[in-house]
Design a protein around this motif. Sequence first.
Motif, mmCIF file in Angstrom:
data_model
loop_
_atom_site.group_PDB
_atom_site.id
_atom_site.type_symbol
_atom_site.label_atom_id
_atom_site.label_comp_id
_atom_site.label_asym_id
_atom_site.label_seq_id
_atom_site.Cartn_x
_atom_site.Cartn_y
_atom_site.Cartn_z
ATOM 1 N N SER A 1 14.096 31.136 -7.316
ATOM 2 C CA SER A 1 14.218 29.743 -6.860
ATOM 3 C C SER A 1 13.906 28.735 -7.971
ATOM 4 C CB SER A 1 13.289 29.499 -5.663
ATOM 5 O OG SER A 1 13.740 30.217 -4.531
ATOM 6 N N GLN A 2 13.426 29.218 -9.113
ATOM 7 C CA GLN A 2 13.028 28.305 -10.186
ATOM 8 C C GLN A 2 14.244 27.701 -10.900
ATOM 9 O OE1 GLN A 2 12.763 31.614 -10.269
ATOM 10 N NE2 GLN A 2 13.677 32.343 -12.165
ATOM 11 N N LYS A 3 14.120 26.436 -11.268
ATOM 12 C CA LYS A 3 15.165 25.812 -12.089
ATOM 13 C C LYS A 3 14.574 24.643 -12.859
ATOM 14 C CE LYS A 3 16.849 22.814 -8.369
ATOM 15 N NZ LYS A 3 17.998 22.377 -7.578
ATOM 16 N N VAL A 4 15.150 24.370 -14.020
ATOM 17 C CA VAL A 4 14.696 23.237 -14.832
ATOM 18 C C VAL A 4 14.945 21.954 -14.040
ATOM 19 C CG1 VAL A 4 15.080 21.935 -16.959
ATOM 20 C CG2 VAL A 4 15.109 24.439 -17.011
ATOM 21 N N MET B 1 13.052 21.051 -11.430
ATOM 22 C CA MET B 1 12.640 21.174 -10.032
ATOM 23 C C MET B 1 11.446 20.261 -9.726
ATOM 24 S SD MET B 1 11.015 24.997 -10.115
ATOM 25 C CE MET B 1 9.290 25.313 -10.447
ATOM 26 N N ASP C 1 13.747 25.149 -21.215
ATOM 27 C CA ASP C 1 15.068 25.741 -20.994
ATOM 28 C C ASP C 1 14.959 26.811 -19.904
ATOM 29 O OD1 ASP C 1 14.940 28.610 -22.486
ATOM 30 O OD2 ASP C 1 13.797 27.117 -23.613
ATOM 31 N N GLN C 2 16.089 27.084 -19.255
ATOM 32 C CA GLN C 2 16.099 28.010 -18.130
ATOM 33 C C GLN C 2 15.653 29.410 -18.546
ATOM 34 O OE1 GLN C 2 16.852 26.831 -14.966
ATOM 35 N NE2 GLN C 2 16.136 28.798 -14.190
ATOM 36 N N GLN C 3 16.005 29.804 -19.775
ATOM 37 C CA GLN C 3 15.648 31.145 -20.246
ATOM 38 C C GLN C 3 14.132 31.333 -20.283
ATOM 39 O OE1 GLN C 3 17.565 32.140 -23.936
ATOM 40 N NE2 GLN C 3 16.958 34.284 -23.864
ATOM 41 N N ASN D 1 12.735 31.603 -16.811
ATOM 42 C CA ASN D 1 13.075 32.853 -16.122
ATOM 43 C C ASN D 1 12.226 34.045 -16.559
ATOM 44 O OD1 ASN D 1 15.020 31.555 -14.667
ATOM 45 N ND2 ASN D 1 16.755 32.343 -15.811
ATOM 46 N N THR E 1 7.722 32.422 -14.667
ATOM 47 C CA THR E 1 8.280 32.106 -13.343
ATOM 48 C C THR E 1 7.220 32.157 -12.260
ATOM 49 O OG1 THR E 1 10.359 33.149 -14.016
ATOM 50 C CG2 THR E 1 10.067 32.745 -11.680
ATOM 51 N N GLY F 1 14.523 24.830 -3.769
ATOM 52 C CA GLY F 1 15.616 25.613 -3.194
ATOM 53 C C GLY F 1 15.509 25.846 -1.699
#
Length: 314
Positions: free
Chosen positions: A15-18, A20, A54-56, A59, A64, A281
């Motif tokens: 559910s994680q995102k930059v 959020m 960054d998303q990487q 993640n 996370t 999310g």
Amino acid sequence: MDASQLALVFPGQGSQKVGMLAELGESYKLVKDTFAEASEALSYDMWDLIQNGDQQSLNLTETTQPVLLTASVAVWRLWCEQGGLRPSLLAGHSLGEFSALVCAGALEFSDAVRLVRARGQYMQTAVPVGEGAMAAVLGVDDAKIIQICAEAAIKGGVVEAVNFNSPGQVVIAGQVAAVDVAIEMLKAAGAKRAMPLPVSAPFHTSLMKPAGDKLAVALADIVVNAPSIPVVHNVHGKTESDPVVIKSLLVEQIFSAVKWVDCVETMVAAGISNTIECGPGKVLSGLNKRINKSLSCNNIDSPASLADALEATK
């Protein structure tokens, strides 16, 4: 609404995102304050990471897990601050179970933040990168998936059903070759989809036992209290009040299947008619609705969705 009809649920990895909770953080000081508290425990600026990273990086499992726990706790605190109805049950998916236990007063927030970062490290190192895999399976009943995993394991190594997310949606995981064999067998058995997931380790399989052993050692020094609000646990879909048993369930959860369908069915049987997802999310809201169509599902990750959830539970 009667409090006995309400459960709050907490999301797990994925559910994680930059970016959020950006709007919530700008609108409510409590959100950023909660992230500042977690940042102090881990010695890095967590809010900056989720807004500008960054998303990487986000993640990485060891990142996370504390990030999502902090997001969920921030939303829970905001819900309480805004006069939200106190729920009669809490539950979380995998990592989200730790969030639920913090919100139930069973775990100290700072302890939990450090604990789940360590949990992420243990899970990542239990199986070398590239040796484990996970896959989502749609359109095959649970018993058939379990049977096919057992047959595929004979041919290719460890592969197990690990997330029972909703009827007809199960995640399998294990060693790469065994997962590949199982995918082909499931397609032959009529699966609508059987596709690999972009994850770095076979979470919730027996391969995670070494991570469970390490978590047990880390938990030995952590104080766990009886929850002030009952928490439904992933391992067996029931509530538990004994802190010693809760610790053992948190260890077992790492290498056991997430029985989310059982968790939701337990909540419905207890009289729950509304669930509110605390954190980024709508993954759990979607699953909950598929498990039981009578459920009313809200999520909170913005000022607008907070207002909607408060209104829905008046």
